[in-house]
Write an enzyme that holds these catalytic residues in place. Structure first.
Site, PDB file in Angstrom:
ATOM      1  N   ASP A  56      -6.927   4.228  -4.768  1.00 12.31           N
ATOM      2  CA  ASP A  56      -7.573   4.075  -3.467  1.00 12.31           C
ATOM      3  C   ASP A  56      -8.233   5.438  -3.216  1.00 12.31           C
ATOM      4  O   ASP A  56      -8.470   6.182  -4.187  1.00 12.31           O
ATOM      5  CB  ASP A  56      -6.524   3.710  -2.380  1.00 12.31           C
ATOM      6  CG  ASP A  56      -7.155   3.250  -1.073  1.00 12.31           C
ATOM      7  OD1 ASP A  56      -7.617   2.108  -1.011  1.00 12.31           O
ATOM      8  OD2 ASP A  56      -7.225   4.044  -0.113  1.00 12.31           O
TER       9      ASP A  56
ATOM     10  N   LYS B 200       0.867  -1.192   0.000  1.00 10.21           N
ATOM     11  CA  LYS B 200       0.000   0.000   0.000  1.00 10.21           C
ATOM     12  C   LYS B 200       0.891   1.225   0.000  1.00 10.21           C
ATOM     13  O   LYS B 200       2.006   1.191   0.534  1.00 10.21           O
ATOM     14  CB  LYS B 200      -0.865   0.013   1.266  1.00 10.21           C
ATOM     15  CG  LYS B 200      -2.098   0.885   1.138  1.00 10.21           C
ATOM     16  CD  LYS B 200      -3.212   0.144   0.460  1.00 10.21           C
ATOM     17  CE  LYS B 200      -4.427   0.991   0.241  1.00 10.21           C
ATOM     18  NZ  LYS B 200      -5.584   0.152  -0.149  1.00 10.21           N
TER      19      LYS B 200
HETATM   20  O1  2IT Z   1      -7.987  -1.507  -0.849  1.00 12.09           O
HETATM   21  C1  2IT Z   1      -7.889  -2.049  -1.969  1.00 12.09           C
HETATM   22  O2  2IT Z   1      -8.017  -3.263  -2.127  1.00 12.09           O
HETATM   23  C2  2IT Z   1      -7.591  -1.186  -3.110  1.00 12.09           C
HETATM   24  N1  2IT Z   1      -7.474   0.019  -2.944  1.00 12.09           N
HETATM   25  C3  2IT Z   1      -7.400  -1.773  -4.475  1.00 12.09           C
HETATM   26  C4  2IT Z   1      -6.008  -2.253  -4.649  1.00 12.09           C
HETATM   27  C5  2IT Z   1      -5.652  -2.692  -6.030  1.00 12.09           C
HETATM   28  O3  2IT Z   1      -4.476  -3.006  -6.214  1.00 12.09           O
HETATM   29  O4  2IT Z   1      -6.507  -2.753  -6.913  1.00 12.09           O
END
Ligand code: 2IT
Length: 445
Positions: free
Chosen positions: A166, A126
């Site tokens: 996100d 993340k």
């Molecule tokens: O919290 C999540 O799963 C997302 N923001 C999507 C992450 C993604 O790599 O599609």
């Protein structure tokens, strides 16, 4: 609490002082996988849990940029590369003033289990910045994304770390970041997901988190012999997740009676419809971060500074941000007749709210409910590798199947002796097993 588990958690707390959100996420997982962990001495010998709560790598960097007035701004950028046991680090990028290392560590940790649940080969990561997109011009957004990518580009890659959107990062921001990556790396690769359709993005990716959440709720209802038709649903937020969830729930005959923003919430007793959902998108795209104009436009009530959990509904689906639903909110919902809470936001409920809802009604955690977003990101990676694009029907079918499978995993690992499904336990053990086994096979690395 088990004495050994307390010792374990004390150790994590000492190593991560003050990181409340991260500790909350770890505590929830540790509590639910503890028995399974203890039943496997080889996991303990290899210190699997101790390794799982430590990110493989954390990058923190300065993001300097120039605003429209010519003033220099300095933000902080992060990428937490949490776990790569089952695939390249994978997870979104969040631009929000609340972004801290603790927040991103909790999200990266959760992402590891969520991605494992999808059954696709993706590790957990993340990233983000404390940059606040509210009120910024398109040029400022572009300059910020480019400045952010000037550093991040050297840490990511299609087989290393694949970011996505996100909160505060949608198609526009992914486009700007991808553009800068491509220029700096001199490579056209599937290094981001959530890309535009014209340059490798998957159809259904924007809808996937919300659609997937409703497919998961459908499975929860099916397990109770019920369906969505005619049910009253409270949704919070008005961004990408709320949009997809509202659209699919409405299509399946539910009545979505609330949406919300930082300014308060809207109560629409007749429920959303296509026109209103399109207006929600307009509101989001305005970069103002307010929902009150919806109430004015459609002549419904707006509750300034309040959360939608005070309305009487059957189902509540938090779709905004972590800890947006606390114990008091959960009690108010339950008192009003709510019988199911499904987190579409990551850790949308406080630990107390989640425990109360698990005991009194039915509750499912974000890492299961919202996994459809990253699942379709995984499908976007597959399509990019094949240099092919699937149809909407193909992607939606796969998404539906993945959500059904995640529900089955929750049932498998979460069914209690009394027959009740503990979705927190089911999702955590289900996600844990695959990562733990992969780590075992790969040795102490
Ligand atoms: O919290 C999540 O799963 C997302 N923001 C999507 C992450 C993604 O790599 O599609």
């Amino acid at each position: 609490m088990d004495i050994k588990m307390k010792e374990f958690m004390d150790g994590v707390k000492a190593k991560n002082p003050g990181e409340a959100e991260f500790l909350q996420a770890v505590q929830e997982v540790v509590e639910t996988v503890w028995d399974h962990y203890n039943a496997n001495p080889r996991y303990q010998a290899a210190k699997i849990l101790e390794r799982m709560v430590e990110p493989e790598r954390t990058v923190i960097f300065r993001v300097p940029w120039v605003d429209d007035k010519g003033e220099v701004q300095v933000n902080r950028g992060f990428r937490v590369e949490f776990n790569s046991a089952i695939g390249p680090y994978k997870g979104g990028i969040r631009f929000h003033p609340s972004v801290t290392l603790s927040g991103l560590k909790f999200l990266g940790f959760e992402q590891t289990f969520k991605n494992s649940l999808t059954s696709l080969p993706m590790g957990g990561g993340k990233g983000g910045s404390d940059f606040n997109p509210k009120g910024k011009s398109d040029n400022e957004i572009m300059r910020f994304c480019q400045a952010f990518m000037c550093e991040l580009f050297r840490h990511i890659g299609p087989n290393t770390d694949v970011p996505a959107g996100d909160i505060g990062v949608g198609g526009r921001e992914v486009g700007y970041m991808f553009g800068m990556y491509k220029k700096l790396a001199n490579e056209f690769t599937g290094v981001f997901t959530g890309k535009g359709r014209e340059f490798g993005g998957s159809i259904i990716r924007p809808e996937a988190t919300g659609f997937g959440a409703i497919y998961f709720v459908q499975e929860m209802l099916k397990a109770k012999g019920k369906d969505l038709k005619g049910l009253r649903v409270a949704i919070s937020g008005f961004g990408n997740v709320a949009w997809g969830a509202a659209m699919k729930a409405t299509e399946l005959g539910a009545k979505v009676v609330t949406i919300s923003g930082p300014d308060g919430y809207v109560y629409d007793p007749n429920g959303l419809n296509d026109d209103k959902i399109n207006y929600m998108v307009e509101l989001r795209n305005s970069n103002q971060d307010i929902v009150s104009p919806y109430a004015k436009k459609y002549g419904v009530e707006f509750f300034a500074g309040k959360k939608p959990w005070e309305q009487k509904v059957d189902i509540a689906i938090p779709c905004a941000i972590q800890n947006e639903l606390n114990e008091k909110d959960a009690q108010t919902l339950i008192d009003g007749g709510c019988w199911l809470i499904a987190e579409a936001s990551n850790m949308g409920c406080t630990a107390e709210a989640a425990n109360l809802a698990t005991q009194k009604i039915t509750f499912a955690p974000g890492k299961a409910v919202n996994a459809g977003g990253v699942a379709v990101s995984g499908l976007e990676m597959t399509q990019n590798s094949m240099r092919l694009g699937w149809t909407a029907e193909e992607v939606d079918d796969k998404l539906h199947q993945i959500m059904t499978n995640i529900h089955a995993t929750c049932v498998k690992f979460g069914t209690e002796a009394n027959g009740k499904i503990n979705y927190i336990k089911g999702a955590n053990i289900g996600g844990f097993v695959k990562v733990a086994e992969a780590m075992m096979a790969q040795g102490i690395v």
